[in-house]
Design an enzyme around this catalytic site. Sequence first.
Site, short mmCIF file in Angstrom:
data_model
loop_
_atom_site.label_atom_id
_atom_site.label_comp_id
_atom_site.label_asym_id
_atom_site.label_seq_id
_atom_site.Cartn_x
_atom_site.Cartn_y
_atom_site.Cartn_z
N ASN A 1 4.27 4.12 -10.13
CA ASN A 1 5.98 4.30 -10.91
C ASN A 1 5.59 3.79 -12.26
O ASN A 1 4.36 3.08 -12.60
CB ASN A 1 6.43 3.64 -11.17
N ARG B 1 6.96 8.37 -3.82
CA ARG B 1 5.75 7.28 -4.05
C ARG B 1 5.93 7.45 -2.58
O ARG B 1 4.70 7.73 -1.90
CB ARG B 1 5.56 5.97 -4.64
#
Length: 99
Positions: A38, A20
Amino acid sequence: MSGVIRQVTISGRVQGVGYRAWVEDEAVSRGLEGWVRNRRDGSVEAVFCGPEDVVSGMIAACDRGPVSARVGAVQAASGSSDLLNLRRAGERFSVLPTL
């Protein structure tokens, strides 16, 4: 921002490896708007908005990811302004909580 909006799902070993943060850095450096998060199923989901060629380049980069990731698949579909607007108010690109 004008341009295309794409929703992308990345699967493989992409959680717990800095994926990320890598997406955020890459997207910001390319001048894209959007978000990344996520998912509970172990995948990472992102929305990118910007010029078509830049968004396409970002999606291609997602197939490689950071060094510690092992990307299995990248799926991209058309996105919407409603999806784009899930990012945090005042931010061009956000890291959102897990869905």
